[in-house]
Write an enzyme that holds these catalytic residues in place. Structure first.
Site, PDB file in Angstrom:
ATOM      1  N   GLN A  10       0.826  -1.197   0.000  1.00  0.00           N
ATOM      2  CA  GLN A  10       0.000   0.000   0.000  1.00  0.00           C
ATOM      3  C   GLN A  10       0.864   1.252   0.000  1.00  0.00           C
ATOM      4  O   GLN A  10       1.884   1.320   0.681  1.00  0.00           O
ATOM      5  CB  GLN A  10      -0.910  -0.017   1.223  1.00  0.00           C
ATOM      6  CG  GLN A  10      -2.025   1.013   1.191  1.00  0.00           C
ATOM      7  CD  GLN A  10      -3.032   0.787   2.304  1.00  0.00           C
ATOM      8  OE1 GLN A  10      -3.034  -0.263   2.944  1.00  0.00           O
ATOM      9  NE2 GLN A  10      -3.891   1.757   2.543  1.00  0.00           N
ATOM     10  N   SER A  90       4.483  -5.778   2.891  1.00  0.00           N
ATOM     11  CA  SER A  90       3.158  -5.753   3.523  1.00  0.00           C
ATOM     12  C   SER A  90       2.168  -6.562   2.685  1.00  0.00           C
ATOM     13  O   SER A  90       2.364  -7.756   2.497  1.00  0.00           O
ATOM     14  CB  SER A  90       2.704  -4.312   3.733  1.00  0.00           C
ATOM     15  OG  SER A  90       1.566  -4.244   4.557  1.00  0.00           O
ATOM     16  N   LEU A  91       1.121  -5.925   2.133  1.00  0.00           N
ATOM     17  CA  LEU A  91       0.144  -6.716   1.374  1.00  0.00           C
ATOM     18  C   LEU A  91       0.785  -7.400   0.174  1.00  0.00           C
ATOM     19  O   LEU A  91       0.272  -8.411  -0.334  1.00  0.00           O
ATOM     20  CB  LEU A  91      -1.031  -5.844   0.923  1.00  0.00           C
ATOM     21  CG  LEU A  91      -0.861  -4.996  -0.341  1.00  0.00           C
ATOM     22  CD1 LEU A  91      -1.352  -5.757  -1.575  1.00  0.00           C
ATOM     23  CD2 LEU A  91      -1.610  -3.685  -0.217  1.00  0.00           C
ATOM     24  N   ARG A 115      -8.711  -8.438   4.566  1.00  0.00           N
ATOM     25  CA  ARG A 115      -7.630  -7.793   5.325  1.00  0.00           C
ATOM     26  C   ARG A 115      -7.750  -6.281   5.238  1.00  0.00           C
ATOM     27  O   ARG A 115      -7.625  -5.558   6.236  1.00  0.00           O
ATOM     28  CB  ARG A 115      -6.283  -8.264   4.765  1.00  0.00           C
ATOM     29  CG  ARG A 115      -5.033  -7.663   5.415  1.00  0.00           C
ATOM     30  CD  ARG A 115      -3.820  -8.200   4.676  1.00  0.00           C
ATOM     31  NE  ARG A 115      -2.536  -7.843   5.272  1.00  0.00           N
ATOM     32  CZ  ARG A 115      -1.835  -6.773   4.964  1.00  0.00           C
ATOM     33  NH1 ARG A 115      -2.295  -5.922   4.051  1.00  0.00           N
ATOM     34  NH2 ARG A 115      -0.652  -6.539   5.527  1.00  0.00           N
ATOM     35  N   HIS A 200       0.825  -2.350  10.994  1.00  0.00           N
ATOM     36  CA  HIS A 200       1.947  -3.162  11.491  1.00  0.00           C
ATOM     37  C   HIS A 200       2.346  -2.751  12.909  1.00  0.00           C
ATOM     38  O   HIS A 200       3.528  -2.565  13.215  1.00  0.00           O
ATOM     39  CB  HIS A 200       3.128  -3.105  10.522  1.00  0.00           C
ATOM     40  CG  HIS A 200       2.782  -3.645   9.173  1.00  0.00           C
ATOM     41  ND1 HIS A 200       2.575  -4.987   8.963  1.00  0.00           N
ATOM     42  CD2 HIS A 200       2.535  -3.029   7.995  1.00  0.00           C
ATOM     43  CE1 HIS A 200       2.236  -5.166   7.686  1.00  0.00           C
ATOM     44  NE2 HIS A 200       2.198  -3.998   7.093  1.00  0.00           N
ATOM     45  N   GLN A 248       1.790 -10.914  10.740  1.00  0.00           N
ATOM     46  CA  GLN A 248       2.264  -9.849   9.868  1.00  0.00           C
ATOM     47  C   GLN A 248       1.487  -8.551  10.060  1.00  0.00           C
ATOM     48  O   GLN A 248       2.023  -7.453   9.921  1.00  0.00           O
ATOM     49  CB  GLN A 248       2.166 -10.299   8.401  1.00  0.00           C
ATOM     50  CG  GLN A 248       2.784  -9.341   7.405  1.00  0.00           C
ATOM     51  CD  GLN A 248       1.886  -9.082   6.218  1.00  0.00           C
ATOM     52  OE1 GLN A 248       0.679  -8.941   6.360  1.00  0.00           O
ATOM     53  NE2 GLN A 248       2.488  -9.023   5.038  1.00  0.00           N
TER      54      GLN A 248
END
Length: 312
Positions: A10, A90-91, A115, A200, A248
């Site tokens: 993102q 991340s994603l 998510r 996070h 995560q």
């Protein structure tokens, strides 16, 4: 041929992204995906507005879908052996897992969509944010976090992206405290990020809990190549996949460590695949002697393939 692929997270989104992909990959970006998402992927990506595309629940599945479509163009076009490793920011980790065959595309899209919604809800529950600390190492970042906690705050390290680029997360008050006290603690510059919340970090605990059931009920196939996990900076172990993906959401993204560990395994060539070129930039900063390429559009596929062959 030994190379690794990297997928963005993102923050790489922009209105108009994927304009070259929708007609080429209607199987991935068409009606079936829209039914999973409950909104038009083409419309949001190509028309925005920016305020909509930037929202977590739209940005995450959009970036996943377009990055995977570019990966498919790479696989379909270039006659080359599979990569020897992958990582995602991340994603982007979901894209890496789907590329490695651990998750099916539609299955991964469903997880990413959920998510994104859960993380957006968690951000709404408690006003929070993130800030990049420039020119800061882990020792200084730890000092800043400790000082925040001593002052009654809750700053946490959220991203270790590359040398001199660490991101912290916390409440809105924490970010304001950082702006007021950062220089005194030795931080050359802190930049508040335009994000919806403290990703996070422990502020995302409700999102991790909300996704846990779906992650536990997902079937994970053995990967066609190793995928380095953000939370551990090590290759995934499939028996721990659900736990690793849940972790995560609240754990720091250890991207710099992942890149260094991939390099230690002999990987010296990296290909960013997806909108923008963020992971290519992080790889250059972390591994200045590595060969770095970026595929951001279909037009990049063949030139990068030719260049990659030339380096092997």
């Amino acid at each position: 041929m030994s190379y690794a692929v990297l997928f963005p997270g993102q923050g790489s989104q922009f209105v108009g992204m994927g304009a070259d992909l929708f007609d080429v990959h209607p199987d991935l970006l068409g009606e079936q995906s829209d039914q999973i998402l409950g909104w038009s992927l083409r419309e949001v990506c190509l028309e925005g507005p920016e305020e909509s595309l930037t929202r977590t629940e739209f940005a995450q599945p959009a970036l996943f879908a377009l990055s995977y479509a570019l990966w498919s163009s790479w696989v379909d076009t270039i006659d080359m052996s599979p990569p020897s490793g992958a990582a995602g920011h991340s994603l982007g980790e979901y894209t890496a897992l789907a590329a490695a065959g651990v998750l099916g595309y539609q299955e991964a899209l469903q997880l990413v969509a959920m998510r994104g919604r859960l993380m957006a809800t968690a951000a709404d529950e408690s006003p929070s944010g993130m800030a990049a600390l420039l020119g800061v190492d882990m020792a200084l970042a730890g000092k800043v976090v400790d000082a925040s906690v001593a002052a009654g705050g809750s700053l946490q390290i959220a991203n270790v992206n590359a040398p001199g680029q660490i991101v912290v997360a916390g409440s809105v008050a924490d970010i304001e405290w950082l702006n007021a006290n950062g220089k005194e603690l030795g931080v050359r510059r802190s930049i508040p990020l335009k994000v919806a919340g403290a990703f996070h970090s422990s502020y995302m605990a409700s999102a991790a809990r909300g996704l846990e059931s779906d992650l536990n009920s997902t079937n994970y196939s053995q990967p066609g190549f190793p995928v380095w996990a953000n939370a551990t900076a090590k290759p995934y172990e499939m028996e721990e996949a659900a736990n690793t993906l849940a972790e995560q959401i609240t754990s720091p993204v250890l991207f710099e460590d992942s890149l260094r560990n991939m390099s230690a395994r002999g990987l010296q060539t990296f290909v960013h695949i997806g909108p923008g070129d963020v992971t290519a930039g992080l790889a250059k900063r972390t591994l200045p002697d590595a060969e770095i390429f970026a595929i951001s559009t279909i037009a990049d596929v063949e030139p990068v393939g030719e260049a990659l062959v030339g380096t092997m």
